[in-house]
Design an enzyme around this catalytic site. Structure first.
Site, PDB file in Angstrom:
ATOM      1  N   ASP A 192       0.821  -1.213   0.000  1.00  0.00           N
ATOM      2  CA  ASP A 192       0.000   0.000   0.000  1.00  0.00           C
ATOM      3  C   ASP A 192       0.856   1.266   0.000  1.00  0.00           C
ATOM      4  O   ASP A 192       0.683   2.154   0.843  1.00  0.00           O
ATOM      5  CB  ASP A 192      -0.936   0.011   1.215  1.00  0.00           C
ATOM      6  N   GLU A 217     -11.413   1.000  -3.822  1.00  0.00           N
ATOM      7  CA  GLU A 217     -10.712   1.427  -2.611  1.00  0.00           C
ATOM      8  C   GLU A 217      -9.440   2.179  -2.997  1.00  0.00           C
ATOM      9  O   GLU A 217      -9.201   2.464  -4.167  1.00  0.00           O
ATOM     10  CB  GLU A 217     -10.379   0.206  -1.740  1.00  0.00           C
TER      11      GLU A 217
END
Length: 495
Positions: free
Chosen positions: A13, A175
């Protein structure tokens, strides 16, 4: 296309920003303390860890135990605005309180205590400032898509009601939103498809930071799904503008090995691509940068004050159980009982390579050298007195595999991962974990374990392997830890 990550190992991420000629990058950390490692670079290719954003117990609550795997800190966003670094992330241990925001003027010198954004339940928060200086928080809220609200980043107080920003292209799990302003357009980059093989990057744009957003006609702009590329699960991208006006993109991916369904063991890693612009849309150029293999070998004798920021522990701050010894090394406060399953005081680093060896020298105390995904999936070499034992915990099984009596009670424990993957074998894992010890300059293997049993595909979750040391029962003195990649060559007899 590059197959080398810029951050190998469990660093998922990625979020990136630039301040003049220096780049800064943050990644997720989940149940490990300290949280949110921070890296810096001058060229996007070589990165140095300069700290962790959440390195004090009052900043970060993480949990331990059999259900704690892949909880804790989810995807952060790192930004620099008006001379201040801002970081927003989600702590799943405080999920109901919304996201947390911290700030600093120097990422290497500590971050503020967090503030919470009450009323923003979800994951993957982003911060962006419009031309008037208003700050907007965007985040993913389940299947409904990307939400947004104006926010005061100093207090976390929402300044507007949350509203739907974009629902994505129709794929699962919209997302990881990030917003950028370029040439009169606001670009919204998101991940879709879930962080497994269907992962991808999609883009939309608007003349306003609050939308409405129109999707890129060529979405998804990046995905390796249904291809033979050695890097899979690509997604969760973040963009940065270079000083010369070019753009780059960081994103996560995994390097699975072995027979179907293939297995990845070092977690989701951070990769780099370029961006070119066509008709005011971003186009991903995967081979824009030639990324060399990253150096990962290190040796720590613990003589420097404090711990290097690479050291982490699941569910607890290392500072609560590690102290420096006046005679050299560090003392690890007694941890788990020799045959128990759950880590208590495990001091660990991320594994980062296809082949590697870890070695721990512990002249005093009983100790374990552990390779871990979570408390239900790990292997270890344990030494109690002069007996060295190989152990594996796989789901409900907690099994001694082999043991030996050693000449000296302080022989270094060692584990090595050998790349034995073979995609043409029907029963082949990603690697082989050899459990043993060093004696007379040689690695002595007690036994080996198929690496698939310590992989994310078997364990589940969002993390990768760590390797580290835990005192068994009473305190233990650790004087050296070495991680070597590629595998060291044992000297020939008589050499």
């Amino acid at each position: 296309m590059s197959i080398n990550p810029i951050l190998p190992g469990f660093y998922p991420d990625p979020s990136i920003c630039r301040v003049e000629d220096t780049y800064y990058l943050a990644t997720s950390s989940f149940e490990y303390f300290p949280g949110v490692p921070i890296f810096r670079s001058s060229d996007l290719l070589e990165w140095e860890q300069c700290g962790n954003a959440l390195d004090r117990p009052e900043q970060l609550k993480v949990t331990r135990g059999p259900e704690a795997g892949s909880t804790g800190i989810y995807a952060p966003t790192l930004r620099h605005h008006d001379g201040v670094f801002w970081l927003v992330t989600t702590n799943m241990a405080d999920y109901a309180k919304g996201h947390i925001i911290v700030h600093t003027t120097d990422p290497a010198k500590g971050w503020s205590d967090p503030v919470h954004t009450l009323g923003t339940v979800g994951i993957d928060p982003d911060l962006a400032w419009d031309e008037a200086g208003n700050c907007y928080l965007s985040w993913a809220q389940g299947a409904s898509g990307i939400q947004q609200a104006a926010v005061d980043p100093l207090t976390g107080r929402l300044l507007s009601e949350p509203r739907l920003l974009w629902g994505g292209t129709g794929m699962a799990h919209p997302e990881a939103p990030h917003l950028y302003h370029r040439g009169g357009w606001w670009y919204l980059v998101i991940a879709e498809g879930g962080t497994e093989r269907g992962h991808c990057v999609s883009v939309a744009r608007s003349r306003s930071i609050t939308g409405p957003f129109e999707p890129h006609p060529a979405n998804p702009v990046l995905s390796h799904r249904s291809t033979g590329h050695v890097v899979q699960n690509t997604g969760h991208a973040d963009l940065v503008e270079l000083p010369d006006g070019r753009w780059a993109m960081t994103y996560l991916g995994v390097r699975p090995r072995g027979s179907t369904p293939q297995f990845h063991v070092n977690g989701r890693e951070t990769f780099l691509a370029g961006i070119k612009w066509a008709d005011d849309w971003p186009v991903v150029v995967e081979d824009a940068f030639e990324v060399p293999p990253q150096p990962t070998t290190f040796s720590d004798d613990f003589t420097a004050p404090g711990l290097h920021p690479r050291w982490v522990s699941p569910g607890i701050a290392p500072s609560t159980f590690v102290r420096h010894d006046d005679t050299g090394g560090i003392v690890l406060t007694g941890g788990r009982a020799p045959e128990s399953r759950e880590a208590v005081h495990l001091l660990a680093v991320r594994t980062r390579d296809a082949e590697w060896q870890a070695e721990a020298t512990v002249p005093k105390g009983d100790v374990a050298l552990v390779v871990r995904i979570d408390d239900g999936h790990w292997v270890a070499v344990e030494r109690t007195g002069n007996t060295v034992t190989a152990r594996a915990v796989i789901g409900p099984c907690n099994q001694k595999l082999a043991s030996a009596t050693v000449r000296d009670s302080d022989v270094p424990l060692a584990i090595r991962a050998s790349d034995t993957s073979n995609p043409f074998s029907l029963h082949n894992g990603p690697d082989r974990l050899e459990l043993g010890f060093q004696e007379d300059g040689h690695f002595h293997s007690l036994t080996h374990v198929d690496g698939r049993y310590v992989s994310t595909e078997i364990a589940g979750g969002f993390t990768g392997r760590v390797v580290g040391v835990e005192a068994l029962g009473a305190d233990a003195l650790l004087t050296r830890f070495a991680y070597t990649a590629p595998l060291p060559h044992d000297p020939q007899p008589g050499a």
